[in-house]
Design a protein around this motif. Structure first.
Motif, short mmCIF file in Angstrom:
data_model
loop_
_atom_site.label_atom_id
_atom_site.label_comp_id
_atom_site.label_asym_id
_atom_site.label_seq_id
_atom_site.Cartn_x
_atom_site.Cartn_y
_atom_site.Cartn_z
N ASP A 1 0.61 -1.50 -0.12
CA ASP A 1 0.02 0.17 0.08
C ASP A 1 1.05 1.40 0.00
O ASP A 1 1.28 1.60 1.01
N PRO A 2 1.05 2.29 -1.10
CA PRO A 2 2.08 3.11 -0.89
C PRO A 2 1.52 4.09 -0.11
O PRO A 2 2.18 4.71 -0.06
N VAL A 3 -0.05 4.17 0.28
CA VAL A 3 -0.21 5.42 1.27
C VAL A 3 -0.56 5.00 2.64
O VAL A 3 -0.41 5.77 3.74
N SER A 4 0.42 3.33 2.59
CA SER A 4 0.39 3.24 4.63
C SER A 4 1.18 4.29 5.03
O SER A 4 2.02 4.20 4.57
N GLU A 5 1.49 3.81 6.50
CA GLU A 5 2.68 3.94 7.05
C GLU A 5 4.00 4.19 7.08
O GLU A 5 5.12 4.10 7.23
N ARG A 6 3.97 3.07 6.66
CA ARG A 6 5.39 1.70 6.37
C ARG A 6 5.78 2.03 5.62
O ARG A 6 6.96 2.74 5.24
N ALA A 7 5.12 2.72 4.08
CA ALA A 7 5.54 2.63 2.57
C ALA A 7 6.33 4.81 2.66
O ALA A 7 6.95 4.79 2.47
N ASN B 1 1.99 15.24 15.06
CA ASN B 1 2.70 14.05 14.25
C ASN B 1 2.59 13.54 13.12
O ASN B 1 2.96 13.40 11.50
N GLU B 2 0.50 13.03 13.20
CA GLU B 2 0.36 12.93 11.92
C GLU B 2 0.04 13.83 10.55
O GLU B 2 0.38 13.33 9.86
N VAL B 3 -0.04 14.50 10.89
CA VAL B 3 0.31 15.81 9.97
C VAL B 3 0.93 16.06 8.98
O VAL B 3 1.32 15.69 7.83
N ASP B 4 2.17 15.98 9.84
CA ASP B 4 3.87 16.60 9.91
C ASP B 4 4.08 15.18 9.14
O ASP B 4 4.86 15.83 7.77
N LEU B 5 3.47 14.10 9.38
CA LEU B 5 4.11 12.57 8.36
C LEU B 5 3.56 12.66 6.58
O LEU B 5 4.29 12.07 6.04
N GLN B 6 1.95 13.44 6.56
CA GLN B 6 1.82 13.41 5.92
C GLN B 6 2.06 14.65 4.74
O GLN B 6 2.57 14.37 3.73
N LEU B 7 1.98 15.28 5.57
CA LEU B 7 3.13 16.62 4.20
C LEU B 7 4.65 16.22 4.03
O LEU B 7 5.06 17.35 3.09
N THR C 1 -5.78 11.07 1.60
CA THR C 1 -6.20 10.65 0.37
C THR C 1 -6.12 11.57 -0.66
O THR C 1 -6.38 10.94 -2.32
N ALA C 2 -5.74 13.03 -0.66
CA ALA C 2 -5.03 13.82 -1.20
C ALA C 2 -4.00 13.13 -2.16
O ALA C 2 -3.96 13.28 -3.72
N ARG C 3 -3.09 12.97 -1.14
CA ARG C 3 -1.72 12.21 -1.63
C ARG C 3 -2.07 11.23 -2.52
O ARG C 3 -1.34 11.24 -3.91
N ALA C 4 -2.70 10.30 -2.32
CA ALA C 4 -3.44 9.36 -3.42
C ALA C 4 -3.68 8.93 -4.98
O ALA C 4 -3.76 8.60 -4.98
N ALA C 5 -4.94 10.68 -4.24
CA ALA C 5 -5.08 10.79 -5.58
C ALA C 5 -4.16 11.59 -6.98
O ALA C 5 -4.44 11.52 -7.72
N LEU C 6 -3.44 12.34 -5.98
CA LEU C 6 -2.61 13.38 -7.19
C LEU C 6 -1.36 12.19 -6.96
O LEU C 6 -1.23 12.85 -8.53
#
Length: 556
Positions: A37-43, A78-84, A452-457
């Motif tokens: 899964d490319p958007v998983s926490e590990r990836a 930290n959760e928002v930082d990870l996605q950013l 979700t936005a990262r998975a779409a873009l």
């Protein structure tokens, strides 16, 4: 070293790609692939470490340091930082390192870019705490959309026969002038198209330079090379490529509406599957379970069936009345414990005027305010533009003027009627505000939204291959699927009452509503207007001073 030593610790320690798997006991492979899964926490952690942390002293360490100890914090979460950081890693890997690595292997420049972005995000978060998000998302942005809908319908409504028709884009641009999108591009005039693109690019550069002049520290503003690269990333890749490019295409907006409607439909379906009848019996949807009527006369059976149906109907109405009474009591009791929507130093000294001609309420200290003057700091939820915007979108005043008038009367009675329950800080107003804060403006939803936005873009954590623009018939099919998805959210009886009989007619009516997004040039007015509104609410300096004045003030 054990596997637990590699993956233990906080969320920053679970990316194991920095240590070669060949050193593990019993390893049979020379490479370690990230999660499927490319958007998983590990990836995500694998991507961030490989792109942003490869030169930050991680070599030789038995246990990798957490991400929050290596990279500067972007926000307080930290959760928002990870996605950013995942977004930043993709952008730097695809659009910066592709040419910068050919010049030098040094990673100091990448670190500087990350630090600049971190300065911006932390400053934006501090400013975001002072922004009235309720007013922004439910009053100002809907008002912008309402103006767009009215201007689009006016521009595309034919007033003259075909030989004398005006260009709808020129009419729209005259109603909603936007200097950055001048002149109106014409297909037969290549110079107008090129000039409009140049003006739009200059506008994006000025907007980003103004934002950086407000947010960045002085030492970063003095670094011309850094400012040029960061400005190019934000103006061309984010504003130009995403907002002014893809997000303005009608077919892409229709696809987004379709996916959103399908997601809502899925949630409603899951919720309905978990509901159980109050009597616990299995029914056929028309009443209690059928029973054998053999040996009974038709007349006596109909009488018994009518009595039974009446009994269940009365019981259901009693149950509904008790539920409504219980809800009202609980709601009124809980509203007294909800936080006030008025600032502690302000108070309401009168009712909110409903006439548009009356001067809007000003923010005034309660000790000096004239008697009868409204000093409420916020607009009542019931008076926000989201309600009128929805009515304009649905064309309610034309299709059902009596319903529009009835809703307006109820709104007026709630805001200015007995008790003023819908006025600022009234019972109903606080309940609506609390529901918005808990279900829509909940900060815990932001990481999921970014993911979700990262998975779409960026599917597979990389820019998607250039998508071929759908042909005209394909775009019509996309619009039709969007209309069908929207109709699936509306009960059939309401569809028939509002749109009339006939499924094909209803789909065509909804397609006509979706046509407000049919022109990418008009959509750009809406998109850039929304971006400018959000930025000026976050940074009021942009509305008061020019870019040169801001830079001169900071650098002097």
């Amino acid at each position: 070293m054990t596997y637990g030593d590699v993956v233990g610790g906080r969320w920053g320690c679970r990316a194991v790609a920095v240590i070669s798997p060949s050193k593990w006991p019993g390893s049979r492979s020379n490479t370690r692939l990230p999660s499927a899964d490319p958007v998983s926490e590990r990836a995500t952690l694998f991507l961030i470490r490989r792109t942003l942390c490869s030169q930050l002293g991680e070599k030789g360490r038995s246990t990798p340091s957490p991400i929050d100890e290596i990279l500067p914090p972007l926000t307080s979460s930290n959760e928002v930082d990870l996605q950013l950081y995942a977004f930043i890693a993709i952008i730097i890997r695809e659009f910066v390192q592709t040419w910068y690595s050919k010049i030098t292997p040094d990673q100091v420049f990448v670190e500087e870019v990350v630090n600049v972005i971190a300065h911006c995000t932390r400053a934006l978060e501090q400013r975001l705490r002072n922004v009235d998000l309720e007013s922004l998302f439910f009053d100002e942005l809907p008002e912008l959309l309402e103006v767009h809908v009215q201007a689009y319908r006016t521009a595309h409504r034919p007033f003259n026969p075909r030989p004398f028709q005006s260009n709808p884009r020129e009419i729209y641009h005259s109603i909603c002038p936007f200097p950055a999108l001048s002149p109106v591009p014409h297909l037969e005039s290549e110079s107008s198209i090129q000039q409009q693109k140049e003006n739009e690019a200059v506008y994006r550069q000025l907007l980003v330079q103004g934002v950086l002049a407000v947010l960045l520290p002085t030492e970063d503003l003095e670094n011309d090379c850094l400012m040029a690269i960061v400005g190019q990333i934000f103006s061309e890749m984010i504003l130009g490529g995403a907002i002014g490019g893809k997000a303005s295409e009608p077919w892409l907006l229709w696809e987004g509406i379709t996916k959103l409607a399908e997601a809502i439909q899925g949630r409603l379906r899951n919720k309905s599957n978990t509901q159980v009848g109050f009597d616990g019996s299995l029914t056929d949807g028309k009443g209690p379970a059928a029973f054998d009527i053999s040996g009974r006369s038709s007349k006596s059976w109909r009488i018994g069936q009518a009595i039974q149906n009446t009994f269940w109907l009365v019981l259901q109405y009693i149950f509904l009345a008790l539920s409504v009474a219980r809800l009202v009591v609980i709601t009124v009791a809980s509203s007294t414990h909800l936080p006030s929507r008025i600032a502690p130093t302000m108070k309401v000294t009168g009712s909110v005027p409903l006439e548009d001609e009356v001067e809007p309420p000003r923010l005034t200290n309660s000790n000096t305010a004239p008697k009868g003057r409204v000093t409420a700091t916020k607009q009542p939820i019931l008076k926000m533009k989201m309600w009128s915007c929805a009515a304009v979108l649905l064309d309610l005043s034309v299709r059902m003027p009596w319903l529009s008038a009835a809703i307006s009367m109820v709104q007026w009675a709630a805001v200015a009627g007995p008790g003023e329950v819908g006025n600022t800080d009234g019972i109903l107003d606080k309940l609506l505000s609390d529901a918005i804060q808990r279900h829509i403006l909940d900060p815990s939803l932001l990481p999921l939204l970014l993911r979700t936005a990262r998975a779409a873009l960026f599917p597979n954590n990389a820019p998607a291959p250039p998508r071929q623009i759908p042909s005209a018939p394909e775009q019509l099919l996309i619009r039709r699927r969007g209309a069908e998805a929207i109709l699936s959210l509306v009960p059939p009886k309401i569809q028939e009452v509002y749109f009339g009989p006939g499924e094909e007619r209803r789909v065509n009516e909804v397609e006509e509503l979706l046509n407000i997004l049919d022109d990418s040039y008009c959509n750009k007015h809406l998109m850039y207007g929304a971006v400018e509104l959000i930025l000026t609410r976050l940074m009021p300096e942009l509305a008061e001073k020019g870019v040169e004045e801001l830079l001169e003030e900071r650098l002097s």
